[in-house]
Motif scaffolding. Structure first.
Motif, mmCIF file in Angstrom:
data_model
loop_
_atom_site.group_PDB
_atom_site.id
_atom_site.type_symbol
_atom_site.label_atom_id
_atom_site.label_comp_id
_atom_site.label_asym_id
_atom_site.label_seq_id
_atom_site.Cartn_x
_atom_site.Cartn_y
_atom_site.Cartn_z
ATOM 1 N N ALA A 91 14.751 -14.736 -9.616
ATOM 2 C CA ALA A 91 15.477 -13.555 -9.229
ATOM 3 C C ALA A 91 16.918 -13.740 -9.228
ATOM 4 O O ALA A 91 17.612 -12.605 -9.689
ATOM 5 C CB ALA A 91 15.256 -13.381 -7.684
ATOM 6 N N TYR B 291 14.223 -5.674 -13.619
ATOM 7 C CA TYR B 291 13.911 -6.717 -14.682
ATOM 8 C C TYR B 291 12.820 -6.225 -15.545
ATOM 9 O O TYR B 291 12.873 -6.987 -16.645
ATOM 10 C CB TYR B 291 13.602 -7.934 -13.860
ATOM 11 C CG TYR B 291 14.557 -8.352 -13.150
ATOM 12 C CD1 TYR B 291 16.196 -8.189 -13.491
ATOM 13 C CD2 TYR B 291 14.586 -9.009 -11.924
ATOM 14 C CE1 TYR B 291 17.012 -8.706 -12.703
ATOM 15 C CE2 TYR B 291 15.656 -9.508 -11.349
ATOM 16 C CZ TYR B 291 16.825 -9.322 -11.613
ATOM 17 O OH TYR B 291 17.987 -9.863 -10.834
ATOM 18 N N TYR C 225 14.956 -7.674 -3.148
ATOM 19 C CA TYR C 225 15.255 -8.897 -4.000
ATOM 20 C C TYR C 225 14.731 -10.226 -3.313
ATOM 21 O O TYR C 225 14.382 -10.361 -2.092
ATOM 22 C CB TYR C 225 16.951 -8.887 -3.478
ATOM 23 C CG TYR C 225 17.376 -10.218 -4.363
ATOM 24 C CD1 TYR C 225 17.578 -9.979 -5.974
ATOM 25 C CD2 TYR C 225 17.444 -11.442 -3.749
ATOM 26 C CE1 TYR C 225 18.196 -11.047 -6.530
ATOM 27 C CE2 TYR C 225 17.921 -12.442 -4.837
ATOM 28 C CZ TYR C 225 18.287 -12.138 -6.086
ATOM 29 O OH TYR C 225 18.677 -13.182 -6.820
ATOM 30 N N LEU D 201 19.855 -3.110 -4.808
ATOM 31 C CA LEU D 201 18.892 -3.696 -5.576
ATOM 32 C C LEU D 201 17.766 -4.147 -4.279
ATOM 33 O O LEU D 201 18.246 -5.027 -3.435
ATOM 34 C CB LEU D 201 19.238 -5.087 -6.131
ATOM 35 C CG LEU D 201 18.196 -5.625 -7.180
ATOM 36 C CD1 LEU D 201 17.855 -4.737 -8.214
ATOM 37 C CD2 LEU D 201 18.769 -7.029 -7.605
ATOM 38 N N ASP E 27 14.024 -9.075 0.144
ATOM 39 C CA ASP E 27 12.536 -8.711 0.564
ATOM 40 C C ASP E 27 12.031 -9.046 1.752
ATOM 41 O O ASP E 27 12.373 -10.127 2.074
ATOM 42 C CB ASP E 27 11.725 -9.261 -0.665
ATOM 43 C CG ASP E 27 10.189 -8.683 -0.945
ATOM 44 O OD1 ASP E 27 10.174 -7.478 -1.200
ATOM 45 O OD2 ASP E 27 9.393 -9.493 -0.428
ATOM 46 N N THR F 178 14.270 -1.034 -7.495
ATOM 47 C CA THR F 178 13.847 -2.565 -7.025
ATOM 48 C C THR F 178 13.824 -3.373 -8.166
ATOM 49 O O THR F 178 14.095 -3.084 -9.359
ATOM 50 C CB THR F 178 12.148 -2.081 -6.961
ATOM 51 O OG1 THR F 178 11.477 -1.928 -8.264
ATOM 52 C CG2 THR F 178 11.741 -1.290 -5.892
ATOM 53 N N GLU F 179 13.886 -4.611 -7.472
ATOM 54 C CA GLU F 179 14.283 -5.779 -8.437
ATOM 55 C C GLU F 179 13.309 -5.655 -9.546
ATOM 56 O O GLU F 179 13.671 -6.070 -10.873
ATOM 57 C CB GLU F 179 14.235 -7.222 -7.706
ATOM 58 C CG GLU F 179 14.361 -8.536 -8.503
ATOM 59 C CD GLU F 179 13.933 -9.515 -7.937
ATOM 60 O OE1 GLU F 179 14.427 -10.627 -8.203
ATOM 61 O OE2 GLU F 179 13.385 -9.594 -6.714
ATOM 62 N N GLU F 180 12.204 -5.784 -9.426
ATOM 63 C CA GLU F 180 11.011 -5.689 -10.325
ATOM 64 C C GLU F 180 11.277 -4.608 -11.330
ATOM 65 O O GLU F 180 11.164 -4.950 -12.593
ATOM 66 C CB GLU F 180 9.571 -5.437 -9.767
ATOM 67 C CG GLU F 180 8.426 -5.491 -10.680
ATOM 68 C CD GLU F 180 7.128 -5.576 -9.991
ATOM 69 O OE1 GLU F 180 6.011 -5.344 -10.884
ATOM 70 O OE2 GLU F 180 6.862 -5.118 -8.755
ATOM 71 N N LEU G 176 22.436 -5.686 -1.774
ATOM 72 C CA LEU G 176 21.252 -6.545 -2.261
ATOM 73 C C LEU G 176 20.282 -6.589 -0.867
ATOM 74 O O LEU G 176 20.690 -6.895 0.080
ATOM 75 C CB LEU G 176 21.714 -8.063 -2.723
ATOM 76 C CG LEU G 176 20.566 -8.818 -3.212
ATOM 77 C CD1 LEU G 176 20.714 -8.822 -4.738
ATOM 78 C CD2 LEU G 176 20.384 -9.968 -2.546
ATOM 79 N N LEU H 210 21.021 -11.594 -11.821
ATOM 80 C CA LEU H 210 21.797 -11.097 -10.850
ATOM 81 C C LEU H 210 23.045 -10.789 -11.249
ATOM 82 O O LEU H 210 23.885 -9.670 -10.918
ATOM 83 C CB LEU H 210 21.655 -11.669 -9.540
ATOM 84 C CG LEU H 210 22.153 -11.127 -8.182
ATOM 85 C CD1 LEU H 210 21.694 -9.548 -8.019
ATOM 86 C CD2 LEU H 210 22.045 -12.027 -7.141
#
Length: 171
Positions: free
Chosen positions: A109, A78, A103, A100, A124, A73-75, A121, A113
Motif C-alpha cells: 500500500a 493500483y 487504504y 483514496l 480500510d 479505492t486503493e485497489e 486517505l 502513495l
C-alpha cells in the motif's frame, strides 16, 4: 451486476452529470470549504475518455472543481495506475479533491502513495477493527498517521464502531 456487465462507466457518467447539475442548479448546497464526494469504480478509471468527460462536464456546468471530491479505492488505483494517476493529477491540478478509499487493503500500500496527489486517505476498516487489541494494525495505522503531516493529506478511519478502537485511534 453493473460491473459484471461493464456498465459502471455509464453509471459513473450519469452520477457525475446528475451531481454537477444538482450543484449548478442549487439543488445541492455545499457549505464554504466543503466538497461533494463522488465514488468512482475501477472500470471507470480505466476508461480513457472519462477524464475528458469530467473536464467537459465541469466546464459546461460551471461547477467549481474545488467543490468535488472524487473517491477511488486503493485497489482500483493500483490496478489501473497510469490511467488513475493521470485522472487524479489533471483534476487535482484543476482544484478537485481526491480520497483514496480502503487504504491498506492491498499488499504494498505504501509503494505508490507518494506518486498520487491525494487530499484524504481513508484507512480500510480491516485495519481499524479490534485496533485496541491488534498490535500489527496499530503499527500500520500509526505509520499512515505519521505520513499525514509529511504528505499533507487528512486521514479518515473507516468502520470505527467500538469505543476501545476509537480510544486507540486517538492515542
Amino acid at each position: 451486476a453493473a460491473e459484471r456487465y461493464q456498465m459502471m462507466p455509464d453509471i459513473d457518467r450519469w452520477v457525475v452529470q446528475a451531481t454537477f447539475n444538482a450543484i449548478a442548479n442549487n439543488e445541492l448546497s455545499l457549505p464554504a470549504g466543503r466538497s461533494c464526494g463522488i465514488n468512482l469504480s475501477g472500470q471507470t478509471l480505466s476508461d480513457h475518455a472519462f477524464l475528458e468527460y469530467v473536464v467537459d462536464a465541469l466546464d459546461v456546468s460551471g461547477v467549481s472543481p474545488e467543490s468535488i471530491c472524487f473517491e477511488v479505492t486503493e485497489e482500483s488505483v493500483y490496478k489501473n495506475f497510469q490511467s488513475a494517476q493521470r485522472f487524479i493529477e489533471v483534476l487535482h491540478g484543476m482544484g478537485s479533491r481526491f480520497a483514496l478509499d480502503n487504504y491498506g487493503s492491498t499488499p504494498g500500500a505504501f509503494t505508490r502513495l507518494r506518486e498520487l496527489p491525494i487530499d484524504f486517505l481513508k484507512i480500510d476498516g480491516r485495519l481499524t477493527r479490534n485496533l485496541a487489541e491488534d498490535s500489527l494494525n496499530q503499527e500500520m495505522v500509526s505509520a499512515v498517521i505519521r505520513l499525514e503531516d509529511t504528505m499533507r493529506f487528512k486521514t479518515v478511519a473507516e468502520q470505527v464502531e467500538a469505543q476501545e478502537d476509537y480510544a486507540a485511534l486517538r492515542d
